[in-house]
Enzyme design. Structure first.
Site, PDB file in Angstrom:
ATOM      1  N   HIS A   1      -9.849   1.128  -0.097  1.00 28.90           N
ATOM      2  CA  HIS A   1      -8.404   0.966   0.001  1.00 28.90           C
ATOM      3  C   HIS A   1      -7.913   0.511  -1.357  1.00 28.90           C
ATOM      4  O   HIS A   1      -8.070  -0.666  -1.724  1.00 28.90           O
ATOM      5  CB  HIS A   1      -8.083  -0.073   1.079  1.00 28.90           C
TER       6      HIS A   1
ATOM      7  N   HIS B   1      -3.012   7.470   6.170  1.00 31.63           N
ATOM      8  CA  HIS B   1      -3.234   6.164   5.549  1.00 31.63           C
ATOM      9  C   HIS B   1      -4.624   5.676   5.959  1.00 31.63           C
ATOM     10  O   HIS B   1      -5.406   5.261   5.106  1.00 31.63           O
ATOM     11  CB  HIS B   1      -2.149   5.199   6.005  1.00 31.63           C
TER      12      HIS B   1
ATOM     13  N   CYS C   1       0.801  -1.239   0.000  1.00 32.14           N
ATOM     14  CA  CYS C   1       0.000   0.000   0.000  1.00 32.14           C
ATOM     15  C   CYS C   1       0.828   1.282   0.000  1.00 32.14           C
ATOM     16  O   CYS C   1       0.285   2.370  -0.079  1.00 32.14           O
ATOM     17  CB  CYS C   1      -0.949   0.051   1.190  1.00 32.14           C
TER      18      CYS C   1
END
Lengths: 356, 99, 715
Positions: C318, C280, C148
């Site tokens: 996400h 995040h 990520c």
């Protein structure tokens, strides 16, 4: 100690937190380029220590009997050994003798800490709240078997009660003040002072191995990690003090195994245990557990019978005591249901709501 | 006599199930030694075998697929997975081999 | 030192987006204005046996479904209808067009592309190739795969390319698709929410998404000359490794804190100057709490709360490798309007979370001069980008570059494992086959939880570090980084994951195998085993990936001050499992440890990383030219891959050169990522032995051409 006092200590340990002086734990700092190799050689398992990590391991005698139940941790100023079993001087001498034998040219300092430091313990479902109140929020995130330093205090997360547990190694000169602050922080959190006995009862209730339950017995000489169900911290493919003798015992096949039990009457270490009139083993350790309302302990039983859910008896002049072997831990520890990031002592539900 | 036979039957089933559970745990932790060395009362998480959250998923899947036992509910998991013997209890209970 | 460093600003001149919110800037602006999210029921595969049913899917692929998971359905076939480069190009083209670039010399236009899973869990560098080809980019094409954190890292690296004048225009960003196999993996890990992702709030859990986000980056003077109003400016970035767990973040947050400090240091900014953070904020308990506690500590102070912090995963889901880029672009869109993006689905803070993470449907009015984009990835890789308003002048201090030296070499291969191998050990017999076994336990490394890839990489790193395998402690630990070049997902873990799916069905995915099969997982495992907590990345250019990792590590040490040593190298786990014939494959991990001459005694003879170069595919000559700058000739040119431009390479050989042209394939089997590092190891061996005083190592077959010049020198 009176039964009421012990019960009060146990209640505190199992529902909030208990603080204690851990004078029975020898704290030794091992430093120098040869420190790691020395402790790696002594330990029954490989250490693989990152800074801030601890490993729960054993030190054995050459005959594979247990010398010490130890935590070995890596701090910023060296490796720390926290040992139950031998006195500090004995352990320091043992390590130095080992160094001379195995690593004669290595530079290692083995420094007992008792002269300068005191070790305190805090155990219980809200022990984390007490210790973080004392040392700061960083304590909340500490995984099991890690350590951190806050000013002069070395805080190690370990514990043998099945609840959250912390050891605080503090300079002797600051001990009194720290204990006072601990009491102050702990008062609204239900913190009680507890002694060795209460902690030993908790260890037995949870099936944790304790050096204090080790005793001489004819059933197995000596009692090794195999009989005591401590092989999880032994690496058979490693060389350590006592490894040869241990491998030999393993090859023979152990004849007894330590097994947890509950019982309906008092029992004494050494007392014979029987199954239908035949000898089945002997009591290793036993105590009364107020939480369970029964006697609990461990017994060395013949291999064949060393399993839970078996009914046994022990006969004495006092009468017959009935034992049932069990699967430890015998307690549904409250700590399993407490999340330091979500819960707090102040907002805890009533005991009825969290009872197992 | 019945009691002794019952006991023998129980002990045999216990050893067999213990062996199954040891082998499951050994595969999950990539145990290089002999599964028979895994102490029956060895803890699973934290202390003992030192499994973590990733391993927990494997344990549940292994129990279901390899041993045919499904663990439901938070409490069942928490209590059922505390040690090798605790898992053996769960498996034997599910198979009707434990009162 | 090679080339120039330009002390200038880097600006964003074009942005392009495709996500659950729609396709293109206008769609995203509208969605932000209307406070909409793009999360909806997943139609493209059956989620009935999974723990969640929502996803952030791109409307451009509505109607497409994944084939049923039959016994032999491979990952590539599963992904066939969802070609990643197609999604990426939608966004990349929009960014390119939006930048209104004039004619661009193709070799001066580069691509840095971040992705978690590539196309069908493979073809990582191939996707970059297709995207670059679609835009006619002829300069370096680099893929970053740190889960990520990939596109955040990618944008940072793109700035480096511009400031080092390796390119004049860089397209940077990332893309990932939402496939059943990834969804099942995240589901098995227990991180998916039953509801829409609610960062910092309830219910806990994340919602997987997909998308592509790209920015066009240029040096400020060029953009301003065209009269472009940039979207923003990029000032620096920081990288770090948690070294804690495959999937759980370090509870102390120390890794994220290091990446934040690295970004601030690189930008030359004070923490107190930050006026917004795009977090995040995945919505999981661990991530959100730890991230917030770090932000409070690093950017707040006594009596001074941190600046506004928001998370965009409630809008987008996400988006995995695209997350950093897409979330940055949302922030830039808002920044232009004098706003910051909001956090959706907030119903009150979870314990340890901010009470007001800009909770609202619409963006909030808040002027931003300097901001941070945070990403914290699986495997423990953290990346933080320091960005700001278009007009913010660069504040970075550029000192004179440090001289970088080789401190150690470790090679684990078919013939054995070696620390600083000699020439003979590397070339005695042609190396083909699986790696020779290594007893990690004896080296002092815990082999538990290390799969095959992690084992070889860790062993090679131990040998290169020369420290007996003991994990690093203290300062050394946080100031030693790990850069890895790889081209594939770790085979053993990938096969184990697929086996679990075959046996147990998709809902029985192995969580641990899934966690260990990402391209950056071996680097994460190695950093955990050895305590390498400094800057980390995993890069791919296909063949030669390891040499790129090496060169990027050299450059980091030369120009940055947050690390003292770098472990860098390449890794190739065998593709054929036990018993099968691997053909010409040579399984291998080869690492070098780099340091600075400042740490070396004066009279010591060292191996200096004297020059390095980076260019586009099939442009080895240009990479070599850059690496040779300041020197006329070398004693040896070591080449990985067919030297397409042989003439351009041999011209660098000194007359009567002692070594001449050496072809890697002559003594080493096919190891795409690591063979170029084996070449570097061989170069070091020759330099150690005195059979050469300078060697040029070239990787000529990848999506970028890379060259490294090593020389004997006095400390």
């Amino acid at each position: 100690m009176s039964r009421e006092m012990l019960e009060a200590e146990l209640h505190g340990l199992r529902s909030s937190a208990g603080s204690s002086r851990a004078d029975h734990i020898a704290v030794i700092r091992v430093d120098g380029p040869g420190a790691f190799d020395l402790l790696e050689h002594a330990s029954t398992r490989r250490l693989y220590l990152r800074e801030g990590q601890m490993r729960h391991t054993l030190l054995l005698h050459e005959d594979a009997g247990i010398l010490a139940d130890v935590y070995i941790g890596s701090a910023d100023d060296g490796l720390y050994v926290l040992a139950e079993g031998p006195a500090e001087a004995e352990l320091v001498a043992w390590l130095q003798a080992l160094r001379e034998r195995q690593f004669p040219s290595a530079r290692v300092e083995v420094c007992g800490q008792a002269a300068e430091r005191v070790t305190l313990g805090v155990d219980g479902p809200y022990a984390w709240e007490v210790v973080s109140g004392l040392l700061g929020r960083a304590v909340l995130g500490m995984p099991y078997l890690t350590l951190l330093r806050r000013e002069d205090t070395l805080c190690l997360r370990a514990g043998k009660t099945g609840e959250y547990g912390y050891l605080l190694v503090v300079p002797r000169s600051q001990a009194t003040e720290l204990e006072a602050r601990l009491a102050e922080v702990g008062r609204p959190l239900g913190l009680v002072t507890v002694g060795r006995e209460a902690l030993d009862v908790c260890a037995l209730e949870n099936g944790h191995f304790s050096m204090r339950s080790l005793r001489e017995t004819a059933l197995a000489r000596p009692l090794t990690p195999i009989e005591l169900q401590q092989q999880w911290r032994v690496a058979y493919d490693k060389v350590f003090v006592g490894s040869e003798a241990l491998r030999a015992r393993r090859a023979e096949g152990p004849r007894v195994r330590a097994t947890s039990f509950t019982a309906d009457g008092a029992l004494a270490p050494g007392q014979t245990v029987q199954l239908g009139g035949d000898d089945a083993g002997e009591i290793l350790a036993a105590t009364f557990s107020p939480s369970l309302g029964a006697w609990v302990g461990t017994a060395l039983l013949t291999r064949r019978l060393a399993h839970p859910h078996i009914e046994l008896e022990a006969t004495s002049e006092a009468g017959v005591v009935h034992l049932t072997t069990r699967t430890p831990p015998l307690i549904d520890n409250l700590s399993l249901h407490v999340d330091p990031h979500k819960h707090s002592f102040a907002t805890r539900a009533s005991p009825a709501e969290t009872a197992p | 006599m019945t009691a002794a036979r019952d006991l023998d039957a129980y002990l045999e089933r216990r050893e067999r199930t213990l062996d199954e559970v040891r082998r499951l745990m050994a595969s999950i932790i990539d145990y290089r030694g002999d599964p028979a060395d895994i102490d029956p009362d060895a803890g699973l998480f934290g202390t003992g075998l030192g499994l973590d959250s990733l391993d927990a998923v494997e344990v549940l899947i292994g129990l279901e697929i390899d041993l045919g036992v499904r663990l439901e509910g938070d409490d069942a998991m928490r209590l059922g997975l505390r040690s090798v013997n605790a898992v053996v209890d769960v498996v034997m209970r599910a198979r009707g081999e434990l009162r | 030192m090679t080339g120039t460093i330009v002390d200038g600003a880097v600006v964003v001149t074009g942005v392009g987006v495709a996500s659950a919110l729609g396709t293109g800037l206008e769609a995203h602006r509208a969605a932000l204005r209307e406070g909409r999210d793009g999360l909806r029921r997943i139609e493209r595969f059956d989620t009935s046996r999974m723990s969640a049913h929502l996803g952030g899917t791109w409307p451009g692929w509505d109607g497409r479904v994944q084939p049923e998971p039959g016994r032999d359905l491979g990952l590539a076939e599963s992904a066939a209808d969802f070609p990643l480069h197609e999604l990426a190009l939608v966004a990349a083209r929009e960014a390119w067009q939006g930048a209104c670039l004039g004619p661009v010399e193709p070799r001066r236009a580069a691509l840095v592309f971040g992705t978690c899973f590539g196309h069908g869990f493979s073809e990582f560098h191939a996707v970059a190739d297709r995207v670059a080809a679609g835009l006619d980019l002829g300069g370096p094409r680099i893929t970053i795969s740190t889960a990520c954190a990939s596109s955040t890292n990618a944008i940072g690296l793109a700035c480096d390319l511009l400031l080092r004048e390796r390119a004049d225009v860089v397209v940077a960003g990332g893309a990932d698709t939402l496939l059943r196999e990834a969804f099942a993996g995240f589901s098995a890990l227990g991180v998916l929410s039953a509801d829409k992702c609610a960062p910092f709030s309830e219910p806990v859990g994340t919602t997987l998404g997909e998308g592509a986000g790209f920015v066009v980056l240029e040096r400020a003077p060029e953009a301003l000359r065209r009269g472009i109003t940039p979207w923003g400016s990029i000032h620096g970035y920081g990288l770090s490794a948690d070294g804690f767990h495959e999937t759980t973040p370090d509870p102390s947050g120390a890794g994220v804190a290091r990446a934040i400090r690295g970004a601030l240091l690189h930008a030359g900014w004070d923490a107190r100057a930050i006026d917004f953070v795009s977090a995040h904020a995945t919505g999981t308990t661990n991530n959100d709490r730890i991230e917030w506690s770090v932000l409070e500590r690093e950017l707040g102070g006594p009596g001074a709360p941190p600046p506004p912090v928001s998370g965009s995963k409630g809008q987008l889901g996400h988006t995995q490798g695209a997350a950093g880029a897409l979330e940055l672009i949302l922030a830039l869109i808002c920044q232009r309007e004098g706003q910051v993006p909001s956090t959706l689905h907030f119903r009150g803070a979870r314990p340890g979370c901010p009470s007001d993470p800009v909770a609202a449907p619409q963006p909030r009015v808040h002027s931003v001069s300097r901001a941070l984009k945070l990403s914290a990835a699986f495997g423990g890789a953290n990346a933080v980008l320091a960005y700001g308003a278009p007009g913010i002048a660069p504040a970075r201090c550029i000192g004179s570059p440090s001289r970088v030296v080789v401190r150690g070499v470790g090679v684990v291969g078919p013939a054995g494992s070696y620390a600083r191998p000699g020439v003979d050990e590397l070339t005695r017999r042609r190396a083909v086959g699986p790696c020779a076994e290594v007893d990690l336990g004896r080296i002092g490394v815990d082999p538990r939880r290390l799969d095959r890839s992690a084992r070889w990489l860790t062993a090679a790193s131990v040998l290169a570090l020369g420290d007996g395998g003991r994990p690093l402690q203290g300062e050394a630990s946080v100031r030693t980084g790990l850069f890895l070049g790889a081209t594939r997902m770790p085979g053993e873990s990938s096969r184990r994951c697929q086996e679990a799916i075959r046996r147990h069905g998709i809902a029985g995915t192995s969580a641990s195998a899934f966690a260990r099969m990402s391209v950056n997982a071996p680097a994460g495992a190695c950093s955990r085993a050895l305590g390498l907590l400094g800057p980390t990345t995993t890069v791919s250019i296909g063949p030669g990936s390891g040499l790129l990792a090496l060169v990027l590590a050299v450059e980091w040490l030369a120009l940055r001050s947050d690390a003292d040593r770098m472990v860098a190298g390449g890794l190739d786990e065998r593709t054929s499992p036990d018993g099968e014939d691997g053909g010409d494959e040579a399984e291998c991990a080869a690492c070098l440890v780099l340091g600075r001459t400042a740490d070396v005694r004066e009279e010591e003879t060292v191996i200096l990383a004297a020059g390095w170069g980076l260019a586009g595919p099939e442009d080895a000559g240009e990479a070599a030219r850059q690496a040779l700058a300041g020197r006329e000739a070398v004693d040896g040119v070591f080449v990985d891959g067919e030297p397409r431009d042989v003439a351009a390479l041999t011209r660098w050989l000194a007359p009567g050169a002692s070594l001449g042209l050496v072809d890697a394939a002559a003594f080493w089997g096919t190891s795409e990522a690591s063979r170029s590092c084996v070449l570097a190891a061989l170069a070091v061996a020759h330099l150690d032995a005195g059979t050469a005083s300078s060697v040029l190592v070239v990787a000529a077959r990848g999506t970028s051409s890379v060259a490294l010049r090593l020389e004997r020198s006095r400390g």
